[in-house]
Design a protein around this motif. Structure first.
Motif, PDB file in Angstrom:
ATOM      1  N   ASP A  19       0.820  -1.210   0.000  1.00  0.00           N
ATOM      2  CA  ASP A  19       0.000   0.000   0.000  1.00  0.00           C
ATOM      3  C   ASP A  19       0.857   1.264   0.000  1.00  0.00           C
ATOM      4  O   ASP A  19       0.580   2.214  -0.741  1.00  0.00           O
ATOM      5  N   THR A  23       0.741   3.675  -3.221  1.00  0.00           N
ATOM      6  CA  THR A  23       0.181   4.999  -2.922  1.00  0.00           C
ATOM      7  C   THR A  23       1.180   6.100  -3.230  1.00  0.00           C
ATOM      8  O   THR A  23       0.825   7.157  -3.767  1.00  0.00           O
ATOM      9  N   LEU A  48      -3.736  -7.293  -2.550  1.00  0.00           N
ATOM     10  CA  LEU A  48      -3.516  -5.867  -2.338  1.00  0.00           C
ATOM     11  C   LEU A  48      -3.263  -5.150  -3.653  1.00  0.00           C
ATOM     12  O   LEU A  48      -3.781  -4.049  -3.889  1.00  0.00           O
ATOM     13  N   TYR A  52      -5.835  -1.871  -6.782  1.00  0.00           N
ATOM     14  CA  TYR A  52      -5.504  -0.676  -7.551  1.00  0.00           C
ATOM     15  C   TYR A  52      -5.737  -0.950  -9.041  1.00  0.00           C
ATOM     16  O   TYR A  52      -4.932  -1.635  -9.688  1.00  0.00           O
TER      17      TYR A  52
END
Length: 291
Positions: A19, A23, A48, A52
């Motif tokens: 993340d 990010t 994970l 996205y």
């Protein structure tokens, strides 16, 4: 006009960092496209990454290691028209102006095939210990651009021009997980391109460097292979340097592991060296392909 920048991210059981890594790239002031190659993780990395939608995820059925997995992503990036490919480790993250700073230096300064930012540890204030060693071994400096020129910097964060990749090629597939970046730097130098560190750009590389005997043996073996494949030296000289590594590396680890393990390391490295002596055609082919 913005250059097309593709980030190539290789993941393997890196759920802890996913993340923060992704990010940070999405918050980059300079737009990037992200290609992630997962090396058959057994944790939540894939789940994970799938959160996205902008991440182009390639799932490998096997753990290909660092170089081979990166090769897949780099090739796809070039096929999609990348001007630059940014290799970033899964346990690292960028700042808003990291990518733009690296691109600016590459565009304004001729002759560089690779540009790396400053590598800080996870706290963001202290330099990564291994990086600090490479940084201090500078060959020269472009003072007007705040660029340190080095012969090697680890591939935790490399901005590579498409011209460099077209000239130098991909990571050598003979390497597993260690040594491929050093081999690549040797080849970049052979092709008269420079390797730079942009002193004004930074990443955080959140890792703890742990030494153990098995890891040191593997790294030492690939150090020997790096010597054998160094096209900046003739083949005979490369074999001599590899033999020096066989005799020198166990002495280096004597204090850490004692005489018994150092002797074991010597015979392991000697066997590895002799394997390549008996397979000179593979070495010659790899060296010729790098020219």
């Amino acid at each position: 006009m913005n250059k097309k920048v593709f980030v190539v991210l290789v993941t393997y059981n890196g759920a802890y960092w996913i993340d923060k890594n992704i990010t940070s790239l999405l918050n980059s002031r300079y737009p990037v496209s992200i290609i992630a190659i997962d090396n058959n993780s057994t944790d939540d990395s894939v789940a994970l990454l799938k959160k996205y939608p902008g991440v182009d995820l390639i799932q490998s059925p096997d753990n290909l290691g660092f170089g081979k997995a990166n090769n897949i992503g780099v090739k796809k990036a070039l096929d999609l028209g990348a001007d630059y490919v940014f290799l970033l480790n899964q346990d690292a993250w960028v700042f808003e102006d990291t990518v733009s700073g690296l691109i600016e230096k590459m565009e304004q300064t001729e002759g560089f095939g690779i540009m790396s930012p400053m590598h800080f540890s996870g706290d963001g204030t202290t330099l990564d210990k291994s990086f600090e060693t490479y940084f201090k071994r500078k060959a020269s400096r472009v003072a007007s651009q705040n660029i340190t020129v080095v012969s090697f910097v680890n591939a935790a964060a490399w901005m590579i021009s498409s011209e460099c990749i077209e000239k130098v090629g991909y990571f050598e597939s003979l390497f597993g997980h260690y040594g491929e970046d050093r081999n690549y730097c040797d080849r970049v130098s052979y092709h008269k391109l420079l390797i730079g560190i942009d002193e004004n750009s930074k990443i955080c590389h959140d890792r703890v460097i742990v030494r153990n005997f098995k890891k040191d043996v593997i790294q030492s073996k690939y150090k020997i292979l790096t010597s054998l494949l160094n096209i900046n030296a003739g083949l005979s000289k490369s074999y001599l340097q590899g033999l020096k590594e066989v005799f020198g590396l166990p002495k280096y680890f004597l204090k850490a592991y004692g005489l018994g393990k150092s002797v074991n390391m010597f015979f392991s490295l000697l066997g590895y060296y002799m394997r390549w002596v008996g397979d000179r055609n593979t070495i010659k082919t790899a060296r010729n392909n790098a020219k």
